[in-house]
Design a protein around this motif. Structure first.
Motif, PDB file in Angstrom:
ATOM      1  N   ASP A   1       0.844  -1.198   0.000  1.00 32.92           N
ATOM      2  CA  ASP A   1       0.000   0.000   0.000  1.00 32.92           C
ATOM      3  C   ASP A   1       0.879   1.248   0.000  1.00 32.92           C
ATOM      4  N   GLU A   2       0.293   2.421   0.230  1.00 26.66           N
ATOM      5  CA  GLU A   2       1.035   3.685   0.168  1.00 26.66           C
ATOM      6  C   GLU A   2       2.145   3.784   1.214  1.00 26.66           C
ATOM      7  N   THR A   3       1.988   3.068   2.307  1.00 29.06           N
ATOM      8  CA  THR A   3       2.978   3.128   3.384  1.00 29.06           C
ATOM      9  C   THR A   3       4.104   2.121   3.187  1.00 29.06           C
ATOM     10  N   GLY A   4       3.977   1.286   2.176  1.00 25.18           N
ATOM     11  CA  GLY A   4       4.999   0.276   1.945  1.00 25.18           C
ATOM     12  C   GLY A   4       4.685  -1.044   2.602  1.00 25.18           C
ATOM     13  N   GLU A   5       3.576  -1.110   3.327  1.00 24.81           N
ATOM     14  CA  GLU A   5       3.170  -2.359   3.975  1.00 24.81           C
ATOM     15  C   GLU A   5       2.595  -3.308   2.925  1.00 24.81           C
ATOM     16  N   GLU A   6       2.940  -4.571   3.073  1.00 30.26           N
ATOM     17  CA  GLU A   6       2.422  -5.560   2.136  1.00 30.26           C
ATOM     18  C   GLU A   6       0.919  -5.714   2.318  1.00 30.26           C
ATOM     19  N   VAL A   7       0.207  -5.730   1.207  1.00 25.21           N
ATOM     20  CA  VAL A   7      -1.246  -5.894   1.234  1.00 25.21           C
ATOM     21  C   VAL A   7      -1.543  -7.393   1.243  1.00 25.21           C
ATOM     22  N   ALA A   8      -2.377  -7.808   2.176  1.00 29.05           N
ATOM     23  CA  ALA A   8      -2.730  -9.233   2.282  1.00 29.05           C
ATOM     24  C   ALA A   8      -3.516  -9.650   1.049  1.00 29.05           C
ATOM     25  N   GLN A   9      -3.130 -10.772   0.479  1.00 25.20           N
ATOM     26  CA  GLN A   9      -3.830 -11.280  -0.692  1.00 25.20           C
ATOM     27  C   GLN A   9      -4.688 -12.475  -0.288  1.00 25.20           C
ATOM     28  N   ALA A  10      -5.832 -12.560  -0.921  1.00 26.68           N
ATOM     29  CA  ALA A  10      -6.727 -13.676  -0.645  1.00 26.68           C
ATOM     30  C   ALA A  10      -6.120 -14.962  -1.191  1.00 26.68           C
ATOM     31  N   ASP A  11      -6.397 -16.045  -0.504  1.00 23.01           N
ATOM     32  CA  ASP A  11      -5.951 -17.357  -0.969  1.00 23.01           C
ATOM     33  C   ASP A  11      -6.685 -17.666  -2.267  1.00 23.01           C
ATOM     34  N   PRO A  12      -5.966 -17.832  -3.388  1.00 21.55           N
ATOM     35  CA  PRO A  12      -6.643 -18.028  -4.672  1.00 21.55           C
ATOM     36  C   PRO A  12      -7.488 -19.305  -4.732  1.00 21.55           C
ATOM     37  N   VAL A  13      -7.071 -20.349  -4.039  1.00 22.39           N
ATOM     38  CA  VAL A  13      -7.854 -21.586  -4.041  1.00 22.39           C
ATOM     39  C   VAL A  13      -9.149 -21.376  -3.265  1.00 22.39           C
ATOM     40  N   ALA A  14      -9.072 -20.680  -2.148  1.00 16.94           N
ATOM     41  CA  ALA A  14     -10.279 -20.390  -1.370  1.00 16.94           C
ATOM     42  C   ALA A  14     -11.213 -19.474  -2.169  1.00 16.94           C
ATOM     43  N   ALA A  15     -10.638 -18.508  -2.889  1.00 17.02           N
ATOM     44  CA  ALA A  15     -11.452 -17.618  -3.714  1.00 17.02           C
ATOM     45  C   ALA A  15     -12.156 -18.406  -4.817  1.00 17.02           C
ATOM     46  N   PHE A  16     -11.437 -19.357  -5.419  1.00 18.50           N
ATOM     47  CA  PHE A  16     -12.047 -20.198  -6.445  1.00 18.50           C
ATOM     48  C   PHE A  16     -13.201 -21.006  -5.871  1.00 18.50           C
ATOM     49  N   ARG A  17     -12.963 -21.638  -4.741  1.00 19.84           N
ATOM     50  CA  ARG A  17     -14.019 -22.458  -4.136  1.00 19.84           C
ATOM     51  C   ARG A  17     -15.244 -21.620  -3.792  1.00 19.84           C
ATOM     52  N   ALA A  18     -15.028 -20.417  -3.274  1.00 21.75           N
ATOM     53  CA  ALA A  18     -16.149 -19.534  -2.932  1.00 21.75           C
ATOM     54  C   ALA A  18     -16.919 -19.116  -4.185  1.00 21.75           C
ATOM     55  N   ALA A  19     -16.200 -18.772  -5.248  1.00 25.83           N
ATOM     56  CA  ALA A  19     -16.858 -18.362  -6.494  1.00 25.83           C
ATOM     57  C   ALA A  19     -17.630 -19.531  -7.104  1.00 25.83           C
TER      58      ALA A  19
END
Length: 129
Positions: free
Chosen positions: A99-117
């Motif tokens: 993000d703007e502060t340089g902190e890493e942005v948490a990413q969603a687990d792609p497998v969990a996102a697939f299962r939810a979709a």
């Protein structure tokens, strides 16, 4: 044995066709004399050329058309695209971002996102009854 469920009328010169709605024999003969072609649509999807004299209004065989509202189609399209987006994230994962502060942005687990979709899409299908 298959049976006729509909007729199409085709204009070879204009290369257009449409569903036949007028079964007046005099008009059908006149249309044929003017070059129109009649196509019988069978219940198994087969199509056959027929003469105007052979055209008669088909008997309804409990085959009704269901008209889908745009919202119905839009909802299913969005759900389908979400599934493919989730698959794409699994196949081609993107690097971590900050993000703007340089902190890493948490990413969603792609497998969990697939299962939810996929579950959301299946839920739409299950509710079609």
């Amino acid at each position: 044995m298959s049976h006729i469920v509909d007729y199409l009328i085709h204009d070879p010169l204009g290369n257009v066709e449409g569903q036949l709605g007028d079964y007046d024999p005099v008009r059908l003969e006149e249309a044929e004399k003017n070059g129109m072609v009649f196509i019988a649509v069978m219940d198994d999807g087969e199509r056959k050329l027929v003469k105007a004299a052979d055209v008669s209004e088909p008997k309804q065989q409990n085959q009704y058309f269901t008209v889908a509202k745009p919202e119905y189609v839009d909802e299913r399209t969005r759900a389908t695209v979400a599934v493919f987006d989730a698959v794409a994230a699994i196949i081609d994962p993107q690097p971590a971002t900050a993000d703007e502060t340089g902190e890493e942005v948490a990413q969603a687990d792609p497998v969990a996102a697939f299962r939810a979709a996929l579950d959301a899409l299946k839920e739409l299908e299950a509710n079609d009854d």
